[in-house]
Design a protein around this motif. Structure first.
Motif, PDB file in Angstrom:
ATOM      1  N   UNK A 151       0.861  -1.187   0.000  1.00 13.02           N
ATOM      2  CA  UNK A 151       0.000   0.000   0.000  1.00 13.02           C
ATOM      3  C   UNK A 151       0.895   1.234   0.000  1.00 13.02           C
ATOM      4  N   UNK A 152       0.486   2.245  -0.747  1.00 10.58           N
ATOM      5  CA  UNK A 152       1.274   3.475  -0.829  1.00 10.58           C
ATOM      6  C   UNK A 152       1.130   4.271   0.462  1.00 10.58           C
ATOM      7  N   UNK A 153       2.264   4.667   1.037  1.00  3.63           N
ATOM      8  CA  UNK A 153       2.259   5.441   2.278  1.00  3.63           C
ATOM      9  C   UNK A 153       2.698   6.874   2.008  1.00  3.63           C
ATOM     10  N   UNK A 154       2.364   7.747   2.946  1.00  3.83           N
ATOM     11  CA  UNK A 154       2.626   9.174   2.818  1.00  3.83           C
ATOM     12  C   UNK A 154       4.116   9.497   2.838  1.00  3.83           C
ATOM     13  N   UNK A 155       4.858   8.799   3.665  1.00  6.54           N
ATOM     14  CA  UNK A 155       6.273   9.115   3.861  1.00  6.54           C
ATOM     15  C   UNK A 155       7.243   8.084   3.300  1.00  6.54           C
ATOM     16  N   UNK A 156       6.799   6.832   3.161  1.00 12.72           N
ATOM     17  CA  UNK A 156       7.747   5.752   2.897  1.00 12.72           C
ATOM     18  C   UNK A 156       7.439   4.909   1.666  1.00 12.72           C
ATOM     19  N   UNK A 157       6.729   5.488   0.697  1.00 10.97           N
ATOM     20  CA  UNK A 157       6.466   4.765  -0.543  1.00 10.97           C
ATOM     21  C   UNK A 157       5.603   3.536  -0.311  1.00 10.97           C
ATOM     22  N   UNK A 158       5.766   2.520  -1.166  1.00 12.29           N
ATOM     23  CA  UNK A 158       5.000   1.292  -1.036  1.00 12.29           C
ATOM     24  C   UNK A 158       5.512   0.472   0.145  1.00 12.29           C
ATOM     25  N   UNK A 159       4.592   0.050   1.007  1.00 13.54           N
ATOM     26  CA  UNK A 159       4.944  -0.777   2.160  1.00 13.54           C
ATOM     27  C   UNK A 159       4.024  -1.997   2.204  1.00 13.54           C
ATOM     28  N   UNK A 160       4.622  -3.148   2.527  1.00 10.38           N
ATOM     29  CA  UNK A 160       3.854  -4.389   2.560  1.00 10.38           C
ATOM     30  C   UNK A 160       2.994  -4.501   3.815  1.00 10.38           C
ATOM     31  N   UNK A 161       1.802  -5.019   3.629  1.00 10.04           N
ATOM     32  CA  UNK A 161       0.921  -5.329   4.753  1.00 10.04           C
ATOM     33  C   UNK A 161       1.458  -6.568   5.457  1.00 10.04           C
ATOM     34  N   UNK A 162       1.580  -6.498   6.786  1.00  8.48           N
ATOM     35  CA  UNK A 162       2.085  -7.645   7.544  1.00  8.48           C
ATOM     36  C   UNK A 162       1.002  -8.291   8.400  1.00  8.48           C
TER      37      UNK A 162
END
Length: 225
Positions: free
Chosen positions: A57-68
């Motif tokens: 999912x695209x985050x505001x500060x850290x680009x694409x981050x995986x759902x854990x």
């Protein structure tokens, strides 16, 4: 591809206030999004219930981050006779740069952008609980019409994500277990206290009035901001 505001610097730390029930160390569910809410993901705009662990999912500060981790819970089982204290917050189109209406939990953290936030806290972006925005930009609370499925997603770290176009939604780090709660790292983002958030909501309404009237604002409202 998505078209929205972005941010490169991390938000400064501010005092947070815990809300909701407390059960010996673990707070009750106070965040998550209703089934049907669309998020910006590596698969495009996807309904939150269609996402799985491992999707990004695209985050505001850290680009694409995986759902854990994903948690699901049914809310408002007593709808439409829900206690007004537990009513959701209804966000009309455009109020938070969202392209579709949003229904949020009262304590769900959302980012607002404000000149007053920049002047008061040193950052134009601030996280406030959704309920303090009641009355701002048509945002209001209403009795839920039916029970709904609430879905909370978690990442390796605390993040802010995009929902329904441009609404910025706070996703805290998981502290489901007692060990995780006690050993949690300092928060990357802090939701403003109710008092600070209510002040900011008042200022946001004043700023909107000034924008709509070309600078004129009611003096009684302006004196607080």
């Amino acid at each position: 591809m998505f078209g929205w505001k972005t941010k490169t610097a991390a938000m400064p730390q501010r005092t947070a206030e815990m809300t909701g029930a407390y059960d010996g160390g673990l707070s009750a569910q106070t965040h998550g999004l209703m089934a049907g809410t669309k998020l910006a993901s590596n698969l495009g705009w996807r309904a939150i219930e269609a996402l799985a662990v491992g999707d990004a999912v695209l985050t505001f500060d850290n680009g694409m981050q995986q759902i854990v981790e994903i948690r699901r819970q049914t809310f408002w089982l007593d709808a439409p006779d829900t206690n007004p204290a537990n009513w959701p917050v209804i966000v009309p189109v455009g109020a938070l740069d969202n392209r579709e209406p949003l229904t949020l939990l009262a304590d769900q953290g959302v980012i607002v952008e404000s000149d007053a936030a920049a002047e008061t806290f040193g950052d134009p972006f601030a996280i406030v609980p959704a309920h303090v925005l009641d009355g701002v930009r048509g945002i209001h609370r209403a009795a839920p019409a039916e029970k709904v499925e609430l879905i909370a997603i978690y990442f390796e770290n605390e993040e802010v994500i995009y929902a329904e176009g441009g609404a910025l939604i706070h996703c805290p780090k998981s502290t489901m277990t007692l060990d995780a709660f006690l050993n949690a790292d300092p928060a990357a983002y802090d939701v403003l206290s109710t008092q600070d958030a209510a002040f900011l909501a008042e200022c946001l309404a004043v700023e909107d009035q000034m924008l709509a009237t070309g600078g004129w604002v009611d003096g009684q409202a302006a004196v607080h901001c």
